[in-house]
Every structure is written in C-alpha cells, then in structure tokens.
Design a protein around this motif. Sequence first.
Motif, PDB file in Angstrom:
ATOM      1  N   VAL A  76     -53.407 -51.447  42.076  1.00  0.00           N
ATOM      2  CA  VAL A  76     -53.465 -51.066  40.659  1.00  0.00           C
ATOM      3  C   VAL A  76     -52.870 -49.678  40.470  1.00  0.00           C
ATOM      4  CG1 VAL A  76     -55.031 -50.482  38.758  1.00  0.00           C
ATOM      5  CG2 VAL A  76     -55.443 -52.533  40.128  1.00  0.00           C
ATOM      6  N   PHE A  77     -53.238 -48.746  41.352  1.00  0.00           N
ATOM      7  CA  PHE A  77     -52.702 -47.388  41.281  1.00  0.00           C
ATOM      8  C   PHE A  77     -51.178 -47.388  41.415  1.00  0.00           C
ATOM      9  CE2 PHE A  77     -51.651 -43.536  43.948  1.00  0.00           C
ATOM     10  CZ  PHE A  77     -51.554 -42.672  42.872  1.00  0.00           C
ATOM     11  N   LEU A  78     -50.656 -48.159  42.373  1.00  0.00           N
ATOM     12  CA  LEU A  78     -49.203 -48.226  42.557  1.00  0.00           C
ATOM     13  C   LEU A  78     -48.508 -48.775  41.317  1.00  0.00           C
ATOM     14  CD1 LEU A  78     -48.722 -49.498  46.233  1.00  0.00           C
ATOM     15  CD2 LEU A  78     -48.413 -47.179  45.344  1.00  0.00           C
ATOM     16  N   ILE A  79     -49.106 -49.791  40.706  1.00  0.00           N
ATOM     17  CA  ILE A  79     -48.501 -50.386  39.510  1.00  0.00           C
ATOM     18  C   ILE A  79     -48.464 -49.373  38.369  1.00  0.00           C
ATOM     19  CG2 ILE A  79     -48.775 -52.180  37.751  1.00  0.00           C
ATOM     20  CD1 ILE A  79     -49.932 -53.988  39.945  1.00  0.00           C
ATOM     21  N   THR A  80     -49.532 -48.567  38.233  1.00  0.00           N
ATOM     22  CA  THR A  80     -49.536 -47.562  37.167  1.00  0.00           C
ATOM     23  C   THR A  80     -48.496 -46.470  37.399  1.00  0.00           C
ATOM     24  OG1 THR A  80     -51.262 -46.226  38.246  1.00  0.00           O
ATOM     25  CG2 THR A  80     -51.987 -47.945  36.713  1.00  0.00           C
ATOM     26  N   LEU A  81     -48.044 -46.327  38.642  1.00  0.00           N
ATOM     27  CA  LEU A  81     -47.033 -45.315  38.950  1.00  0.00           C
ATOM     28  C   LEU A  81     -45.622 -45.752  38.583  1.00  0.00           C
ATOM     29  CD1 LEU A  81     -48.150 -43.998  42.471  1.00  0.00           C
ATOM     30  CD2 LEU A  81     -48.445 -42.862  40.263  1.00  0.00           C
ATOM     31  N   ILE A  82     -45.393 -47.051  38.462  1.00  0.00           N
ATOM     32  CA  ILE A  82     -44.035 -47.571  38.264  1.00  0.00           C
ATOM     33  C   ILE A  82     -43.308 -46.890  37.109  1.00  0.00           C
ATOM     34  CG2 ILE A  82     -42.718 -49.622  37.597  1.00  0.00           C
ATOM     35  CD1 ILE A  82     -44.647 -51.276  39.293  1.00  0.00           C
ATOM     36  N   PRO A  83     -43.907 -46.785  35.903  1.00  0.00           N
ATOM     37  CA  PRO A  83     -43.146 -46.171  34.801  1.00  0.00           C
ATOM     38  C   PRO A  83     -42.873 -44.686  35.006  1.00  0.00           C
ATOM     39  CG  PRO A  83     -45.415 -46.575  34.130  1.00  0.00           C
ATOM     40  CD  PRO A  83     -45.227 -47.271  35.446  1.00  0.00           C
ATOM     41  N   PHE A  84     -43.638 -44.026  35.878  1.00  0.00           N
ATOM     42  CA  PHE A  84     -43.357 -42.626  36.176  1.00  0.00           C
ATOM     43  C   PHE A  84     -42.236 -42.491  37.209  1.00  0.00           C
ATOM     44  CE2 PHE A  84     -47.844 -42.741  34.884  1.00  0.00           C
ATOM     45  CZ  PHE A  84     -47.821 -41.832  33.848  1.00  0.00           C
ATOM     46  N   PHE A  85     -42.044 -43.556  38.001  1.00  0.00           N
ATOM     47  CA  PHE A  85     -40.978 -43.541  39.007  1.00  0.00           C
ATOM     48  C   PHE A  85     -39.613 -43.869  38.412  1.00  0.00           C
ATOM     49  CE2 PHE A  85     -44.052 -44.694  42.700  1.00  0.00           C
ATOM     50  CZ  PHE A  85     -44.398 -43.358  42.807  1.00  0.00           C
ATOM     51  N   LEU A  86     -39.584 -44.691  37.387  1.00  0.00           N
ATOM     52  CA  LEU A  86     -38.313 -45.193  36.863  1.00  0.00           C
ATOM     53  C   LEU A  86     -37.348 -44.079  36.450  1.00  0.00           C
ATOM     54  CD1 LEU A  86     -39.411 -48.337  34.804  1.00  0.00           C
ATOM     55  CD2 LEU A  86     -38.329 -48.248  37.056  1.00  0.00           C
ATOM     56  N   PRO A  87     -37.808 -43.007  35.784  1.00  0.00           N
ATOM     57  CA  PRO A  87     -36.850 -41.942  35.425  1.00  0.00           C
ATOM     58  C   PRO A  87     -36.168 -41.305  36.634  1.00  0.00           C
ATOM     59  CG  PRO A  87     -38.867 -41.702  34.158  1.00  0.00           C
ATOM     60  CD  PRO A  87     -39.146 -42.755  35.194  1.00  0.00           C
ATOM     61  N   LEU A  88     -36.812 -41.362  37.806  1.00  0.00           N
ATOM     62  CA  LEU A  88     -36.204 -40.784  38.999  1.00  0.00           C
ATOM     63  C   LEU A  88     -34.973 -41.568  39.429  1.00  0.00           C
ATOM     64  CD1 LEU A  88     -39.414 -40.081  41.129  1.00  0.00           C
ATOM     65  CD2 LEU A  88     -38.135 -38.460  39.707  1.00  0.00           C
ATOM     66  N   LEU A  89     -34.920 -42.845  39.042  1.00  0.00           N
ATOM     67  CA  LEU A  89     -33.825 -43.706  39.481  1.00  0.00           C
ATOM     68  C   LEU A  89     -32.713 -43.823  38.445  1.00  0.00           C
ATOM     69  CD1 LEU A  89     -36.051 -46.553  40.991  1.00  0.00           C
ATOM     70  CD2 LEU A  89     -35.025 -44.611  42.185  1.00  0.00           C
ATOM     71  N   ARG A  90     -32.858 -43.108  37.334  1.00  0.00           N
ATOM     72  CA  ARG A  90     -31.874 -43.226  36.257  1.00  0.00           C
ATOM     73  C   ARG A  90     -31.023 -41.964  36.150  1.00  0.00           C
ATOM     74  NH1 ARG A  90     -35.168 -45.372  31.094  1.00  0.00           N
ATOM     75  NH2 ARG A  90     -36.212 -43.367  31.500  1.00  0.00           N
ATOM     76  N   GLY A  91     -30.361 -41.663  37.253  1.00  0.00           N
ATOM     77  CA  GLY A  91     -29.384 -40.579  37.214  1.00  0.00           C
ATOM     78  C   GLY A  91     -29.942 -39.191  37.395  1.00  0.00           C
ATOM     79  N   ARG A  92     -31.240 -39.055  37.650  1.00  0.00           N
ATOM     80  CA  ARG A  92     -31.782 -37.714  37.870  1.00  0.00           C
ATOM     81  C   ARG A  92     -31.319 -37.205  39.227  1.00  0.00           C
ATOM     82  NH1 ARG A  92     -38.180 -35.919  37.841  1.00  0.00           N
ATOM     83  NH2 ARG A  92     -37.893 -33.957  38.975  1.00  0.00           N
ATOM     84  N   PRO A  93     -30.808 -35.973  39.285  1.00  0.00           N
ATOM     85  CA  PRO A  93     -30.339 -35.421  40.576  1.00  0.00           C
ATOM     86  C   PRO A  93     -31.446 -35.437  41.622  1.00  0.00           C
ATOM     87  CG  PRO A  93     -29.637 -34.034  38.743  1.00  0.00           C
ATOM     88  CD  PRO A  93     -30.589 -35.041  38.174  1.00  0.00           C
ATOM     89  N   ARG A  94     -31.133 -35.993  42.765  1.00  0.00           N
ATOM     90  CA  ARG A  94     -32.049 -36.076  43.909  1.00  0.00           C
ATOM     91  C   ARG A  94     -33.339 -36.842  43.569  1.00  0.00           C
ATOM     92  NH1 ARG A  94     -32.670 -30.345  46.738  1.00  0.00           N
ATOM     93  NH2 ARG A  94     -33.418 -31.758  48.387  1.00  0.00           N
ATOM     94  N   GLY A  95     -33.277 -37.643  42.512  1.00  0.00           N
ATOM     95  CA  GLY A  95     -34.456 -38.412  42.131  1.00  0.00           C
ATOM     96  C   GLY A  95     -34.873 -39.415  43.189  1.00  0.00           C
ATOM     97  N   GLY A  96     -33.868 -40.047  43.816  1.00  0.00           N
ATOM     98  CA  GLY A  96     -34.172 -41.016  44.859  1.00  0.00           C
ATOM     99  C   GLY A  96     -34.870 -40.378  46.047  1.00  0.00           C
ATOM    100  N   LEU A  97     -34.406 -39.179  46.426  1.00  0.00           N
ATOM    101  CA  LEU A  97     -35.034 -38.474  47.547  1.00  0.00           C
ATOM    102  C   LEU A  97     -36.463 -38.075  47.214  1.00  0.00           C
ATOM    103  CD1 LEU A  97     -32.116 -36.142  48.739  1.00  0.00           C
ATOM    104  CD2 LEU A  97     -32.984 -38.217  49.859  1.00  0.00           C
ATOM    105  N   LEU A  98     -36.680 -37.673  45.971  1.00  0.00           N
ATOM    106  CA  LEU A  98     -38.028 -37.295  45.548  1.00  0.00           C
ATOM    107  C   LEU A  98     -38.960 -38.498  45.585  1.00  0.00           C
ATOM    108  CD1 LEU A  98     -39.800 -35.002  44.508  1.00  0.00           C
ATOM    109  CD2 LEU A  98     -39.047 -35.558  42.180  1.00  0.00           C
ATOM    110  N   LEU A  99     -38.460 -39.648  45.154  1.00  0.00           N
ATOM    111  CA  LEU A  99     -39.260 -40.868  45.186  1.00  0.00           C
ATOM    112  C   LEU A  99     -39.595 -41.248  46.627  1.00  0.00           C
ATOM    113  CD1 LEU A  99     -40.545 -43.361  43.925  1.00  0.00           C
ATOM    114  CD2 LEU A  99     -38.273 -44.420  43.845  1.00  0.00           C
ATOM    115  N   ILE A 100     -38.612 -41.158  47.511  1.00  0.00           N
ATOM    116  CA  ILE A 100     -38.858 -41.478  48.924  1.00  0.00           C
ATOM    117  C   ILE A 100     -39.892 -40.528  49.523  1.00  0.00           C
ATOM    118  CG2 ILE A 100     -37.806 -41.498  51.217  1.00  0.00           C
ATOM    119  CD1 ILE A 100     -35.226 -42.490  49.883  1.00  0.00           C
TER     120      ILE A 100
END
Length: 290
Positions: A76-100
């Motif tokens: 449940v906690f992971l699912i609630t995180l999904i919308p906070f993760f999505l902006p990291l994958l939409r062109g934000r510099p180093r967003g992918g590294l931050l998510l990892i």
Amino acid sequence: RLAAFFAGLFYLLNLGTLQTFYIPFETFTWFYAVLPWLLYLTIIYLNHPTRKNFIFLTLTLLFSAPAFYVQTLFLVFLITLIPFFLPLLRGRPRGGLLLISYLLLLLATQGYWLLPNLYFTLTSSSTTTNALQNQISTPEIILRNQEYGRFQDVVLLKRFNFDYTDLGPSDKFEIMMGPWNNHLNHPAIQTIGYLFFTLTLIGLFYSLKRKLPYTLPLTFIFLLSLFFLINLNSPTQSIFQFLQNHFPLLRQFFRSVFTKWSLPAALSYSLFFSVGVVFLLDLFSFLHSH
C-alpha cells in the motif's frame, strides 16, 4: 497553519482512526503513525536530496519496519508513492538516478524481511491462497467488505467492526461497539459526518482549481482508496470483480480492504478537509467584508 491544524485534527479524530485503535493491532497503529511522516519526508527528499534529508528519511524508514509486519501495508505504501515518483521520470534532470537511490534505500532498510517474502511470493504463493483457513474466511470477509462499501459507510470510514460481538460485563455477548452504533445512528451525527465529507470534496475541487502543490498525487491516493473501500459496489463493482477473478493473489492481498486502505483514505480526507475548511472560512470572510 490553520489548514495544518484542521488536517491534524481530522486525522486524529475521524472514524477510521477510532476503529484502528478500538481493536488495536500494532502493525496498523504503527502504520497510522508513520504514513504521514513517510510521505512528507519522501516529498522533502525527492525535492531536496541533501544528506540531512537522506538521514531523516533513512531513520524514519528504519523505525517504520513494525508497520510492515503485515507485508501488504508495505505494498500500500509503495502504491501511494507512485504519483510522487512519476515527475522524476518526466524529464527532470537526474530524476532517474534519484528514483533508483530511493528504491535502493527502501531495499537497504526493509530488505531483511522484504527479500524472504518476495522469494516466498514468487515460489510458494499458492500455499497462502490455497490454505484452508483462507478458503473459509476470505469469502466471508469479501462479503463483509461489500456490505460496508456503500456510499453512506465509505464517506464516514465505517467498517464491519460495528457488527462484531464480544463478551460484555454481564457475561453475555453484545455488540462490541454498541455505544458508537447508538451515537452514529443519531441523524444529527450522521449529518455532521456527511457535511465533513462534503467539505472534503470542496477542498479537493478547490485544490484542483487552484493547482495547489501535490494535489494530483493526493487525489490519486484519495480516489484509489475510495476504489478499494467501495470494492464490489457501484460504480467500481465490475473492475473490482475483474481484478479479483483474474488476480487471485491480489484478491488475497487486499481481502480486508479497510485495514489496508482506510488509513491512506483518512490521510487524504484530512488534507482535503482542511483545504475545504479554509476555503469556507475565506468565503465567510469575503462575504462579511462585502
């Protein structure tokens, strides 16, 4: 500050919180306590990935482990995180590294119990779904979920705890939450509950209109929580039935939807309720000044 006060007050005193603590089970009460902190510190870290924020987040995740004794709460906690993760994958510099880095932090703090459970789920999940205890109890729990997935119960965060019986002082079985049943059956109390939900919806629409920060992620949590709480009732019945029929493991994971989704629902209710109250106060102030 006023909005934060009303949000905290609602999160503390809503009916879902009452039921969580009325029949206390440590994993649910712990999840109640840490979920707002986890989301808050996640937001802070994803926006400002400093060493200080990393340490605060790490410590909170470590102290959150008791909440995941029921492992589906971690899902449940992971699912609630999904919308906070999505902006990291939409062109934000180093967003992918931050998510990892965030996912690696989750693995480092929760891996000691998460990895064995993942192994069991991938290799022996049928043991759980085919267990005689679950085959007997799961259909009844699903029907109870459906009974309390009606609109008038979901808006109040009311669960089938109100039907439970327990041995009373006179050595006779009686409704465990009998006094609360009598309290909630009063028309004035029900009206107050429905007005609070109306304020929650007003806060939701006002937040969307004004594009307040994090409105979309919180709306996602709000709507997804409603989806699970409504479950086999209209308008979510067909989708929920499809998921249960085609994903038996998901059916088992969320067989008791209230214990999993009432707390994210209460959190999103409280935040939008606070916005609704502030909007109402601003409206009264505007009308009074004119």
